[in-house]
Design a protein around this motif. Structure first.
Motif, PDB file in Angstrom:
ATOM      1  N   LEU A  83      -2.865 -16.216   7.754  1.00 47.23           N
ATOM      2  CA  LEU A  83      -1.602 -16.207   7.013  1.00 47.23           C
ATOM      3  C   LEU A  83      -0.658 -15.127   7.544  1.00 47.23           C
ATOM      4  N   ASP A  84      -0.948 -14.661   8.778  1.00 48.07           N
ATOM      5  CA  ASP A  84      -0.129 -13.604   9.396  1.00 48.07           C
ATOM      6  C   ASP A  84      -0.059 -12.368   8.506  1.00 48.07           C
ATOM      7  N   ASN A  85      -1.198 -11.980   7.993  1.00 41.62           N
ATOM      8  CA  ASN A  85      -1.259 -10.820   7.113  1.00 41.62           C
ATOM      9  C   ASN A  85      -2.517 -10.031   7.452  1.00 41.62           C
ATOM     10  N   SER A  86      -2.699  -8.884   6.825  1.00 37.92           N
ATOM     11  CA  SER A  86      -3.916  -8.098   6.990  1.00 37.92           C
ATOM     12  C   SER A  86      -4.136  -7.297   5.715  1.00 37.92           C
ATOM     13  N   LEU A  87      -5.362  -6.818   5.546  1.00 37.71           N
ATOM     14  CA  LEU A  87      -5.694  -6.068   4.338  1.00 37.71           C
ATOM     15  C   LEU A  87      -4.879  -4.779   4.252  1.00 37.71           C
ATOM     16  N   ASP A  88      -4.580  -4.173   5.420  1.00 36.66           N
ATOM     17  CA  ASP A  88      -3.798  -2.936   5.428  1.00 36.66           C
ATOM     18  C   ASP A  88      -2.362  -3.160   4.947  1.00 36.66           C
ATOM     19  N   ARG A  89      -1.854  -4.401   5.140  1.00 31.29           N
ATOM     20  CA  ARG A  89      -0.462  -4.689   4.783  1.00 31.29           C
ATOM     21  C   ARG A  89      -0.309  -5.181   3.351  1.00 31.29           C
ATOM     22  N   VAL A  90      -1.437  -5.416   2.659  1.00 32.48           N
ATOM     23  CA  VAL A  90      -1.356  -5.829   1.247  1.00 32.48           C
ATOM     24  C   VAL A  90      -0.952  -4.614   0.417  1.00 32.48           C
ATOM     25  N   PRO A  91       0.107  -4.717  -0.380  1.00 31.79           N
ATOM     26  CA  PRO A  91       0.534  -3.569  -1.199  1.00 31.79           C
ATOM     27  C   PRO A  91      -0.595  -3.118  -2.133  1.00 31.79           C
ATOM     28  N   PRO A  92      -0.875  -1.816  -2.193  1.00 35.49           N
ATOM     29  CA  PRO A  92      -1.954  -1.313  -3.054  1.00 35.49           C
ATOM     30  C   PRO A  92      -1.815  -1.772  -4.509  1.00 35.49           C
ATOM     31  N   ALA A  93      -0.571  -1.843  -5.000  1.00 35.87           N
ATOM     32  CA  ALA A  93      -0.367  -2.258  -6.391  1.00 35.87           C
ATOM     33  C   ALA A  93      -0.823  -3.700  -6.598  1.00 35.87           C
ATOM     34  N   ARG A  94      -0.524  -4.564  -5.601  1.00 33.27           N
ATOM     35  CA  ARG A  94      -0.935  -5.964  -5.715  1.00 33.27           C
ATOM     36  C   ARG A  94      -2.462  -6.079  -5.679  1.00 33.27           C
ATOM     37  N   LEU A  95      -3.101  -5.302  -4.784  1.00 36.32           N
ATOM     38  CA  LEU A  95      -4.554  -5.335  -4.694  1.00 36.32           C
ATOM     39  C   LEU A  95      -5.182  -4.851  -5.999  1.00 36.32           C
ATOM     40  N   GLU A  96      -4.656  -3.754  -6.552  1.00 37.45           N
ATOM     41  CA  GLU A  96      -5.185  -3.231  -7.815  1.00 37.45           C
ATOM     42  C   GLU A  96      -5.006  -4.233  -8.942  1.00 37.45           C
ATOM     43  N   ALA A  97      -3.851  -4.907  -8.966  1.00 40.04           N
ATOM     44  CA  ALA A  97      -3.592  -5.894 -10.015  1.00 40.04           C
ATOM     45  C   ALA A  97      -4.558  -7.070  -9.894  1.00 40.04           C
ATOM     46  N   TYR A  98      -4.834  -7.505  -8.654  1.00 35.42           N
ATOM     47  CA  TYR A  98      -5.753  -8.625  -8.448  1.00 35.42           C
ATOM     48  C   TYR A  98      -7.166  -8.250  -8.912  1.00 35.42           C
ATOM     49  N   LEU A  99      -7.592  -7.036  -8.569  1.00 36.39           N
ATOM     50  CA  LEU A  99      -8.922  -6.583  -8.983  1.00 36.39           C
ATOM     51  C   LEU A  99      -9.018  -6.504 -10.506  1.00 36.39           C
ATOM     52  N   ALA A 100      -7.948  -5.985 -11.136  1.00 42.15           N
ATOM     53  CA  ALA A 100      -7.952  -5.862 -12.594  1.00 42.15           C
ATOM     54  C   ALA A 100      -7.973  -7.229 -13.264  1.00 42.15           C
ATOM     55  N   ASP A 101      -7.154  -8.179 -12.740  1.00 45.85           N
ATOM     56  CA  ASP A 101      -7.093  -9.525 -13.327  1.00 45.85           C
ATOM     57  C   ASP A 101      -8.435 -10.239 -13.235  1.00 45.85           C
ATOM     58  N   ASN A 102      -9.208  -9.933 -12.178  1.00 43.97           N
ATOM     59  CA  ASN A 102     -10.487 -10.601 -11.968  1.00 43.97           C
ATOM     60  C   ASN A 102     -11.681  -9.758 -12.415  1.00 43.97           C
ATOM     61  N   ARG A 103     -11.376  -8.681 -13.147  1.00 39.99           N
ATOM     62  CA  ARG A 103     -12.416  -7.817 -13.728  1.00 39.99           C
ATOM     63  C   ARG A 103     -13.372  -7.279 -12.670  1.00 39.99           C
ATOM     64  N   LEU A 104     -12.802  -6.833 -11.562  1.00 38.79           N
ATOM     65  CA  LEU A 104     -13.573  -6.211 -10.484  1.00 38.79           C
ATOM     66  C   LEU A 104     -13.238  -4.730 -10.453  1.00 38.79           C
ATOM     67  N   ARG A 105     -14.248  -3.895 -10.346  1.00 41.43           N
ATOM     68  CA  ARG A 105     -14.015  -2.456 -10.428  1.00 41.43           C
ATOM     69  C   ARG A 105     -13.392  -1.887  -9.169  1.00 41.43           C
ATOM     70  N   ARG A 106     -13.775  -2.453  -8.015  1.00 38.92           N
ATOM     71  CA  ARG A 106     -13.285  -1.889  -6.760  1.00 38.92           C
ATOM     72  C   ARG A 106     -13.276  -2.961  -5.677  1.00 38.92           C
ATOM     73  N   LEU A 107     -12.685  -2.634  -4.535  1.00 35.87           N
ATOM     74  CA  LEU A 107     -12.553  -3.575  -3.432  1.00 35.87           C
ATOM     75  C   LEU A 107     -13.921  -4.024  -2.929  1.00 35.87           C
ATOM     76  N   GLU A 108     -14.908  -3.106  -2.890  1.00 32.50           N
ATOM     77  CA  GLU A 108     -16.234  -3.467  -2.387  1.00 32.50           C
ATOM     78  C   GLU A 108     -16.859  -4.602  -3.198  1.00 32.50           C
ATOM     79  N   ASP A 109     -16.611  -4.616  -4.503  1.00 38.60           N
ATOM     80  CA  ASP A 109     -17.146  -5.696  -5.341  1.00 38.60           C
ATOM     81  C   ASP A 109     -16.510  -7.031  -4.970  1.00 38.60           C
TER      82      ASP A 109
END
Length: 726
Positions: free
Chosen positions: A516-542
């Motif tokens: 998708l012409d993207n990378s994990l480094d380019r994902v905004p931290p806020a979006r990543l945190e929101a996705y983890l929270a919405d899916n009830r995941l504590r951290r990226l490793e999970d």
């Protein structure tokens, strides 16, 4: 000493005493071995317990306080101390009444409060089901046991009285409690050497679980033929006369098997009632260890011993501290005679186990030994519960360790270790130390080199060979039988699986984002945190672990992390984009998150594809696998993978070998496979007639070139008509 009843009935905080006779009997027993001030302490515990349980009744209709008092009475028969008796009377107040732990600690001391807390069930915590609640309650109880052994004595007495009064319960509850008693509490009593408790718990559990069988067997025991009773009396008289003639002061007791032990033997050994009962049993109790061996010689001179049926549990005690000499003799009446010989102290420990420490104040080595062994066992359980993933897993491990049959093994230095029946070298290695087990590669048993899966027998000397680079693998779970070893292997593999899952999940998500012409480094931290929270995941490793295990689709996660927050629909072109992405390279060593399909057995060098299976991770198939067309119907679960350049290990492959049906042909084919440095996992005949035979081999190879070499060597044999890979 005054009885409890007058004092209690005049208390302004209590209704009329609900069980005056029961309390009076308890106080009478306590007066025989406790000082007056400690009896008064027990009296105060009763006063508090009766007030707290006022108005509560049991299923039978009796006042509830009658149950705790009965439990205290059972413990008084064991000679338990005042703290234990107070805790027994109060053992249900935290669970069933408003009384707080602080009140108990303030009135009776922290030790009593700790005992009550250890026995209390966890019914105030919500669990998914009754099974998990029971397992967690049991786990808590064992942890409390490790701090103070008196917890389990209270719990066993509590269970014993509940079993004695089980008839008032509903049929389903009766069966459930009886099964739990037979599976857990009776074996714990045996493990702690408390044979008297164990026998009654087993018989009561058997009666509740199989009432008709219990009734029939009990009736048969009571109506023994006159001939048997006469024979037993004559044998008993002959043994008594022989021991007296030898100058041995002794106590001789005829032993009658319990209904449950008879039923167990009939079931396990497929014997009839008459065959099981056709054994006379006697116990000889003498004054010293030397007299035990003297008595053994006396009975052996009277009746000939049966070869290989003598056991010396005095020199090598059982894991629960039990000590005795066991021998089986030929009788003049044609029936075997079982004789157990022990000292008074050993007899006390055999009946009371760890409880003998409190009853027998002048305890010698045996009673101290029982205490020490119990603490050692509980320490091992604590290690197990810390590593177990759940209460249910911990309970399963404990059940394994509660099996009564054991093997006794020697270390090179002469130390004795006891392990469950059918224990392997690997169980022994983990019994020595977890690090020894984790790095074990082989062993010397009686100075002979053996593999880790070798089953051990009593009396063997075992030396473990370790290597720093060695680590556990999943196949070890098929070899070990002890709870400690199973827990240690599972803990190691779970840790590795989690690490491998994170690494593989990272690669999968990277590939999906690249499409998708993207990378994990380019994902905004806020979006990543929101996705983890919405899916009830504590951290990226999970999240990465969930992707690798197939519980989440990498492309779906990549799309959610790449799109704008208000985008809702999935991109229909995504599977094609992902399919064209760069392939993920695998080494085959991604433990727990990568498995190889049994339908096609892919090996390094094959063209492969990955299919995400929920909970299992990536299942690898050959592209030519007959199941691939069906898998193509779920393109969102495809994972583009290929073999890495550096691939190590052995991989399973299947061969179909068509041969002439001649003597020795299997040996020739097996030899050719071995010459190609390949191991044979399994072989079976698929077809066979007078002229031809078809055999299927399951072998281990390193890669396609290795497999080609195996096929070439087999094909050269004159008896082989054709070879093809399955």
């Amino acid at each position: 000493m005054s009885h409890l009843t007058p004092v209690l009935t005049t208390s302004p905080t209590l209704a009329p005493d609900p069980c005056p006779e029961q309390v009076a009997q308890l106080e009478q027993r306590l007066a025989g071995y406790l000082p007056p001030e400690q009896v008064a302490q027990v009296r105060r515990a009763y006063r508090l317990g009766a007030a707290a349980h006022d108005g509560q009744t049991r299923k039978s209709g009796e006042a509830y306080i009658t149950h705790p008092v009965a439990v205290a009475g059972i413990l008084a028969d064991l000679g338990m101390d005042a703290e234990t008796l107070c805790a027994a009377i109060l053992h249900d107040v935290l669970e069933d009444t408003p009384i707080a732990r602080e009140r108990i600690a303030e009135d009776f001391g922290e030790a009593v409060a700790e005992l009550v807390d250890g026995v209390t069930k966890l019914d105030r915590i919500r669990f998914r089901d009754r099974q998990e609640a029971a397992a967690e309650s049991f786990r808590k109880m064992l942890m409390a046991m490790a701090r103070d052994l008196r917890v389990i004595l209270i719990k066993l007495a509590d269970r014993l009285h509940n079993m004695r009064t089980l008839d008032s319960m509903a049929p389903d509850a009766r069966r459930r409690i009886a099964r739990e008693t037979l599976d857990i509490y009776a074996p714990i009593a045996q493990r702690l050497g408390m044979n008297r408790f164990k026998s009654e718990l087993q018989d009561l559990g058997f009666r509740a679980l199989h009432p008709n069988r219990y009734r029939i067997i009990s009736r048969r025991i009571q109506s023994q033929p006159v001939l048997r009773r006469e024979s037993m009396a004559r044998i008993e008289a002959a043994i008594a006369q022989k021991l007296t003639h030898e100058g041995l002061t002794h106590r001789l007791v005829g032993r009658v098997k319990s209904p449950y032990s008879i039923y167990q033997k009939m079931e396990s050994e497929h014997k009839s009632f008459d065959q099981v009962m056709d054994v006379f049993g006697f116990r000889v109790v003498v004054g010293s260890v030397m007299q035990c061996y003297h008595a053994l010689g006396a009975v052996h001179s009277l009746y000939k011993p049966l070869d290989a049926r003598f056991r010396d549990f005095i020199a090598i005690p059982k894991a629960n501290g039990y000590q005795s000499l066991h021998t089986l003799l030929f009788s003049p009446f044609g029936s075997p005679i079982e004789v157990q010989i022990r000292t008074d102290e050993m007899d006390l420990v055999a009946e009371r186990g760890i409880a003998a420490h409190w009853l027998y104040k002048k305890a010698g080595v045996a009673t101290n030994s029982a205490q020490t062994r119990a603490h050692a066992w509980l320490s091992g359980l604590l290690e197990s519960q810390q590593a177990a993933g759940s209460s249910l897993e911990f309970l399963d491990n404990v059940k394994v360790d509660l099996f009564p049959d054991e093997v006794y093994l020697f270390s090179p230095k002469g130390d004795i270790l006891s392990l469950p029946r059918n224990a392997t070298v690997l169980d022994y290695a983990y019994a020595v130390h977890t690090d020894v087990g984790d790095h074990a590669v082989a062993a010397r048993v009686d100075k002979k080199l053996v593999p880790l899966r070798t089953r051990l027998q009593s009396g063997q000397t075992v030396e473990i060979i370790t290597a720093p680079s060695a680590t556990p693998n999943p196949s070890w779970l098929e070899w070990v039988v002890s709870g400690r070893a199973r827990t240690a292997v599972r803990h190691f593999l779970k840790h590795l699986q989690h690490e491998d899952a994170i690494e593989l999940g990272h690669r999968m998500l990277d590939r999906a984002l690249e499409a998708l012409d993207n990378s994990l480094d380019r994902v905004p931290p806020a979006r990543l945190e929101a996705y983890l929270a919405d899916n009830r995941l504590r951290r990226l490793e999970d999240l990465l672990s969930e992707i690798a295990l197939g519980n989440r689709m990498a492309q779906t996660v990549a799309q959610a992390l790449s799109r704008d927050a208000d985008a809702a629909d999935a991109d229909p072109a995504l599977p094609a984009a992902v399919a064209s992405a760069e392939k993920i390279l695998v080494t085959g060593a991604e433990r727990g998150v990568l498995s190889f399909a049994n339908c096609c057995h892919p090996i390094p060098g094959d063209e492969i594809m990955g299919f995400l299976s929920s909970g299992k991770g990536i299942v690898v198939h050959r592209l030519e696998c007959p199941n691939v067309p069906e898998l193509r119907k779920s393109p969102e679960r495809w994972v583009p993978i290929a073999w890495d350049r550096e691939v190590q290990g052995d991989y399973r492959a299947g061969l179909r070998v068509e041969v002439e049906n001649k003597p020795g042909v299997l040996a020739q084919v097996a030899a050719a496979i071995a010459e190609a440095h390949s191991n044979i996992d399994n072989v079976e005949y698929q077809e066979r007639d007078l002229r031809m035979a078809v055999m299927h081999f399951s072998i281990e190879v390193k890669h396609r070139k290795h497999l080609a070499d195996v096929i070439r060597r087999v094909r050269r044999l004159g008896v082989v008509v054709g070879v093809q890979r399955l």
